[in-house]
Design an enzyme around this catalytic site. Sequence first.
Site, PDB file in Angstrom:
ATOM      1  N   PHE A 245       0.860  -1.193   0.000  1.00  0.00           N
ATOM      2  CA  PHE A 245       0.000   0.000   0.000  1.00  0.00           C
ATOM      3  C   PHE A 245       0.890   1.234   0.000  1.00  0.00           C
ATOM      4  O   PHE A 245       1.758   1.388   0.865  1.00  0.00           O
ATOM      5  CB  PHE A 245      -0.910   0.030   1.226  1.00  0.00           C
ATOM      6  CG  PHE A 245      -1.849   1.213   1.220  1.00  0.00           C
ATOM      7  CD1 PHE A 245      -3.041   1.168   0.510  1.00  0.00           C
ATOM      8  CD2 PHE A 245      -1.533   2.377   1.907  1.00  0.00           C
ATOM      9  CE1 PHE A 245      -3.901   2.265   0.493  1.00  0.00           C
ATOM     10  CE2 PHE A 245      -2.373   3.466   1.890  1.00  0.00           C
ATOM     11  CZ  PHE A 245      -3.568   3.402   1.178  1.00  0.00           C
TER      12      PHE A 245
ATOM     13  N   ASP B   5       9.424   2.997   1.239  1.00  0.00           N
ATOM     14  CA  ASP B   5       8.250   3.689   1.764  1.00  0.00           C
ATOM     15  C   ASP B   5       8.223   3.450   3.273  1.00  0.00           C
ATOM     16  O   ASP B   5       7.818   2.386   3.744  1.00  0.00           O
ATOM     17  CB  ASP B   5       6.997   3.135   1.084  1.00  0.00           C
ATOM     18  CG  ASP B   5       5.705   3.734   1.622  1.00  0.00           C
ATOM     19  OD1 ASP B   5       5.720   4.326   2.714  1.00  0.00           O
ATOM     20  OD2 ASP B   5       4.658   3.569   0.951  1.00  0.00           O
TER      21      ASP B   5
ATOM     22  N   LYS C  73       3.073  10.588   8.234  1.00  0.00           N
ATOM     23  CA  LYS C  73       2.471  10.087   9.467  1.00  0.00           C
ATOM     24  C   LYS C  73       3.165  10.599  10.726  1.00  0.00           C
ATOM     25  O   LYS C  73       3.024  11.748  11.102  1.00  0.00           O
ATOM     26  CB  LYS C  73       2.414   8.560   9.423  1.00  0.00           C
ATOM     27  CG  LYS C  73       1.327   8.001   8.490  1.00  0.00           C
ATOM     28  CD  LYS C  73       1.194   6.516   8.618  1.00  0.00           C
ATOM     29  CE  LYS C  73       0.112   5.931   7.714  1.00  0.00           C
ATOM     30  NZ  LYS C  73      -1.238   6.245   8.150  1.00  0.00           N
TER      31      LYS C  73
END
Length: 398
Positions: A139, A223, A252
Site C-alpha cells: 500500500f 516507503d 504520518k
Amino acid sequence: MSTETPWPDRFGDSLMKSMGAPLGLLARGEGCYVWDESGKQYLDFLAGIAVNSLGHAHPAFVEAVSRQAATLAHVSNYFTTAPQLALAERLKRITGAGAEGRVYFGNSGAEANEAAFKLARLNRAGGNRHRVLALHDSFHGRTMGALALTGKPSLRDAFEPMPSGVEHIDSTIEALERSIDGSVSALIVEPIKGEAGVVDLPDGFLVRARELTAEHGVLLILDEIQTGAGRTGTWFAYEQFGILPDAVTMAKGMGGGFPIGALVTFGWASELFQRGMHGSTFGGNPLATATADAVLGEIEAAGLLQNAALRGEQLRQIIRDIGSPHVAEVRGRGLLVGVGLTTPVAGAVAAAALAAGLIVNAANDSSIRIAPPLIVGDAELALFAERFRGALDAVPAS
C-alpha cells in the site's frame, strides 16, 4: 442543519460516500487516551494509524503549533523559512542521507510517494528503463500514481487504467532476482507491509534488494510512511538491516498529527529532479515544518526510539502470554505490531476491544494492527493487556 441532529446522520448527509461509517465521535485526547462526546475514555493503541507519535496534546506539539501560528504560518515556495531549513537538515541527518541528500516536502504520504514515482520515471537511462517494480499486497496511497504502485487490485479496479509501467512482484528473494535488470528504473518497498496487517518481509529480502538494485543502477525507494519516525525502534526500519536506500518517503509520525510528508534522496538520486519538475503550494510551509521539527526533536530528546524498541518487545510478549486460541502469530518491529489470527474474526475482536475502551484496528479479516504512541509506558501496557485479553475472550473460538 440543526446541531440536534444525531452526528451519524450529519456525517452521512455531509461527508463523501467514499468514507466508511465512523466508529464514534471523539472530542479530546491526552497522552495515550481519547474521550468521545459522551465522556467515555479509550486507550488509543492505534495513534491515528501510527500518526500521533507523541500521543495527544503533547506539550511539545502544542507549543510548536501555537508559537509558529502566531508568527508565520504559510509563505509561497518563492521563499524559504527557518523551520523548513531546520527540518530538512534534521531529515538529512537522521536518514543518513548526508551532505549529498536532498529533501522534498509535501502534505501527506501519498504526496511523498507521488514524488517518488516521478523520481523513478527520471531514472530512464536514455529511455531504456521503463519498468517500476512494487510488491503484491503493498500500500502506497490512494492518489493515482501512488495507487498504481499499490499492490491491491481491489483498491485499483474502479480507477483503471492506472499510470503505466508498474509491475507487482511477489515478496520473495526469488522474485527479486527474476525481475530486476537493466530495464527497471526503481523498486519501491515497504520494509513492513502495514496495511496488509503488519507483515514482515522475508529474511534477507531488503539486503538482497539493495545488492540487486545497486548492481543494475535501479533506484531502491523505501516507503517508510508507516514505519518511519521511530515507530520500529530506530528512526527508520532500514537501519535495522544495515542498508541505505536511494530514496525514502515519510509522513504520518513525523508530524505527530500535523499533515506533512517528505521524500529524501541519497547520493546520485539527488541529481535527478531539476528546477520546475515538481512542487507543492503547501509543501514545506513553516507551520508544518516547525511542528514536525519539534516532534522529531522530542522523540530524540526523550529517548523515544529506545522506548519504542523496549515497549514493542514487551507488547508482543504480552500478546503471546495471553495464550488466546485466536492468536496465530505476532509480527512487526518496535511499536508497529500485527496480530495474525487463526480465523477471520479481526473485525469482531476490534469491535469488542472498542466496546471495552481500547482502540486497535482490523487491518484485514485475520489481522489486528496495533500502533500506540511512542510515549507508551507500563501503565498503558498493563491496561492494554487487560482489555485486549477481554476482547479476545469475548469472541467465540470456532
